[in-house]
Design a protein around this motif. Structure first.
Motif, short mmCIF file in Angstrom:
data_model
loop_
_atom_site.label_atom_id
_atom_site.label_comp_id
_atom_site.label_asym_id
_atom_site.label_seq_id
_atom_site.Cartn_x
_atom_site.Cartn_y
_atom_site.Cartn_z
N ALA A 53 6.39 7.56 -50.47
CA ALA A 53 8.31 6.75 -51.02
C ALA A 53 8.92 6.50 -50.10
O ALA A 53 9.92 5.45 -50.51
N TRP A 54 8.67 7.05 -48.68
CA TRP A 54 9.26 5.95 -47.61
C TRP A 54 8.20 6.39 -46.50
O TRP A 54 7.41 7.09 -46.54
N PHE A 55 8.93 5.30 -45.07
CA PHE A 55 7.46 5.33 -44.05
C PHE A 55 9.06 5.04 -42.80
O PHE A 55 9.64 4.01 -43.05
N GLY A 56 8.42 5.35 -42.21
CA GLY A 56 8.65 4.71 -40.45
C GLY A 56 8.01 5.09 -39.80
O GLY A 56 7.06 4.99 -38.98
N ILE A 57 8.69 3.93 -38.63
CA ILE A 57 8.65 3.29 -37.66
C ILE A 57 8.73 3.65 -36.38
O ILE A 57 10.13 3.17 -35.86
N VAL A 58 8.49 4.46 -35.01
CA VAL A 58 9.13 4.26 -34.05
C VAL A 58 8.47 4.09 -33.30
O VAL A 58 7.06 4.24 -32.85
N ARG A 59 8.97 1.93 -32.36
CA ARG A 59 8.61 2.12 -31.43
C ARG A 59 8.33 1.83 -30.02
O ARG A 59 9.80 2.79 -29.54
N VAL A 60 7.75 2.35 -29.31
CA VAL A 60 8.29 2.68 -27.54
C VAL A 60 6.97 1.79 -26.90
O VAL A 60 5.83 1.94 -26.80
N ASP A 61 8.21 1.11 -26.02
CA ASP A 61 7.59 0.01 -25.09
C ASP A 61 7.89 0.77 -23.29
O ASP A 61 8.88 0.62 -23.31
N GLY A 62 6.71 1.58 -23.49
CA GLY A 62 6.89 1.83 -21.55
C GLY A 62 7.89 3.48 -21.37
O GLY A 62 8.36 3.67 -21.94
N GLU A 63 8.80 2.88 -20.75
CA GLU A 63 10.05 3.62 -20.30
C GLU A 63 11.16 3.37 -21.37
O GLU A 63 12.74 4.31 -21.30
N ASP A 64 11.30 2.15 -22.01
CA ASP A 64 12.18 1.16 -22.72
C ASP A 64 12.95 2.47 -23.87
O ASP A 64 12.14 3.17 -24.49
N ASP A 65 14.12 2.39 -24.35
CA ASP A 65 14.51 3.14 -25.08
C ASP A 65 13.31 3.04 -26.95
O ASP A 65 13.71 1.62 -26.86
N PRO A 66 13.55 4.20 -27.66
CA PRO A 66 12.48 3.40 -28.80
C PRO A 66 13.14 3.14 -29.69
O PRO A 66 14.88 2.82 -29.58
N ARG A 67 12.95 1.80 -30.07
CA ARG A 67 12.87 1.06 -31.73
C ARG A 67 13.07 1.54 -33.07
O ARG A 67 11.31 2.17 -33.32
N ILE A 68 13.80 1.85 -33.84
CA ILE A 68 13.58 3.21 -35.14
C ILE A 68 12.99 1.89 -36.04
O ILE A 68 14.80 0.97 -36.10
N PHE A 69 12.65 1.64 -37.66
CA PHE A 69 12.68 1.16 -38.31
C PHE A 69 13.10 2.61 -39.90
O PHE A 69 11.70 3.05 -39.47
N LEU A 70 13.18 2.30 -40.99
CA LEU A 70 13.35 3.33 -42.13
C LEU A 70 13.07 2.16 -43.55
O LEU A 70 13.90 1.52 -42.92
N SER A 71 11.76 2.20 -43.88
CA SER A 71 11.82 1.36 -45.55
C SER A 71 12.70 1.50 -46.53
O SER A 71 13.36 1.69 -47.27
N ASP A 72 13.36 3.06 -46.85
CA ASP A 72 14.30 3.23 -47.44
C ASP A 72 15.05 5.12 -46.75
O ASP A 72 14.78 5.80 -47.34
N ALA A 73 16.55 4.53 -46.27
CA ALA A 73 17.56 5.33 -45.91
C ALA A 73 17.86 6.75 -46.64
O ALA A 73 16.84 7.51 -46.30
N PRO A 74 17.99 6.29 -48.20
CA PRO A 74 18.43 7.65 -49.52
C PRO A 74 17.48 8.23 -49.27
O PRO A 74 16.81 9.32 -49.68
N LEU A 75 15.75 7.24 -49.08
CA LEU A 75 14.08 8.73 -49.70
C LEU A 75 13.98 9.21 -48.73
O LEU A 75 14.28 10.82 -48.21
N ALA A 76 14.49 8.62 -46.89
CA ALA A 76 14.18 9.55 -45.42
C ALA A 76 14.80 10.80 -45.59
O ALA A 76 15.11 11.26 -45.18
N LYS A 77 16.82 10.62 -45.88
CA LYS A 77 17.52 11.36 -45.80
C LYS A 77 16.78 12.84 -46.22
O LYS A 77 16.61 13.78 -45.76
N ARG A 78 16.06 12.70 -47.02
CA ARG A 78 15.68 13.93 -48.02
C ARG A 78 14.62 14.77 -46.86
O ARG A 78 14.33 15.33 -47.33
N SER A 79 14.17 13.91 -45.97
CA SER A 79 12.36 14.55 -45.46
C SER A 79 13.10 14.77 -43.94
O SER A 79 14.15 13.81 -43.62
#
Length: 176
Positions: A53-79
């Motif tokens: 239904a949806w996918f998300g990616i959290v990218r972590v590079d060392g001590e940097d702040d994580p970067r986030i992507f969600l494929s479908d925010a309304p569907l992800a919000k239900r989770s």
């Protein structure tokens, strides 16, 4: 049902491991999990997918702040996990109405009542709205061969396609 995996970059390519999200209640917990899997502070990608239904990616590079992507925010919000990532992306306070302590983090929020139509127009309901479509950093994978355009075009088999672009399909499928 969720599928979650960690892909950690190493000198020899990518190493994958499936991950249990049962103890993840905050983005900080997820980032700590990723950093624990990191080899020499290299890049770690956390993939979360819910039944295509949806996918998300959290990218972590060392001590940097994580970067986030969600494929479908309304569907992800239900989770619960999607909601956790959306709250981070939109800068919502964890102590507010979206407190994760009130959510069932196993992905079975089916028992929660839907708001009545009258409630949908209240300011509290508006605070819980999310933009339609994808949300987050659409360029988080450009340096590893997945352009913004390609990322935005992905759907059902997105994680497999990303793994193919990274050259680690076999590694990811081994943990699936």
């Amino acid at each position: 049902m969720y599928f979650a995996a960690l892909l950690a970059r190493s000198d020899d390519g990518w190493e994958a491991s499936d991950t249990d999200l049962d103890n993840v209640e905050t983005l900080s917990d997820l980032v700590d999990l990723a950093r624990d899997a990191s080899l020499d502070d290299d890049t770690v990608l956390v993939f979360i997918e819910q039944e295509d239904a949806w996918f998300g990616i959290v990218r972590v590079d060392g001590e940097d702040d994580p970067r986030i992507f969600l494929s479908d925010a309304p569907l992800a919000k239900r989770s619960s996990y999607g909601s956790m990532l959306i709250d981070e992306l939109l800068g919502r306070d964890e102590d507010g109405a979206d407190d994760l302590d009130t959510l069932d983090l196993d992905g079975t929020e089916d028992g929660e009542p839907e708001p009545a139509e009258d409630e949908a127009d209240t300011p509290d309901a508006a605070a819980g709205t999310v933009p339609s479509g994808p949300l987050g950093d659409t360029r988080l994978l450009e340096d590893v061969g997945v352009s913004e355009r390609r990322l935005l075009a992905l759907n059902g088999e997105a994680l497999s396609e990303i793994a193919d672009a990274l050259g680690c399909t076999d590694v990811l499928e081994a943990v699936r």
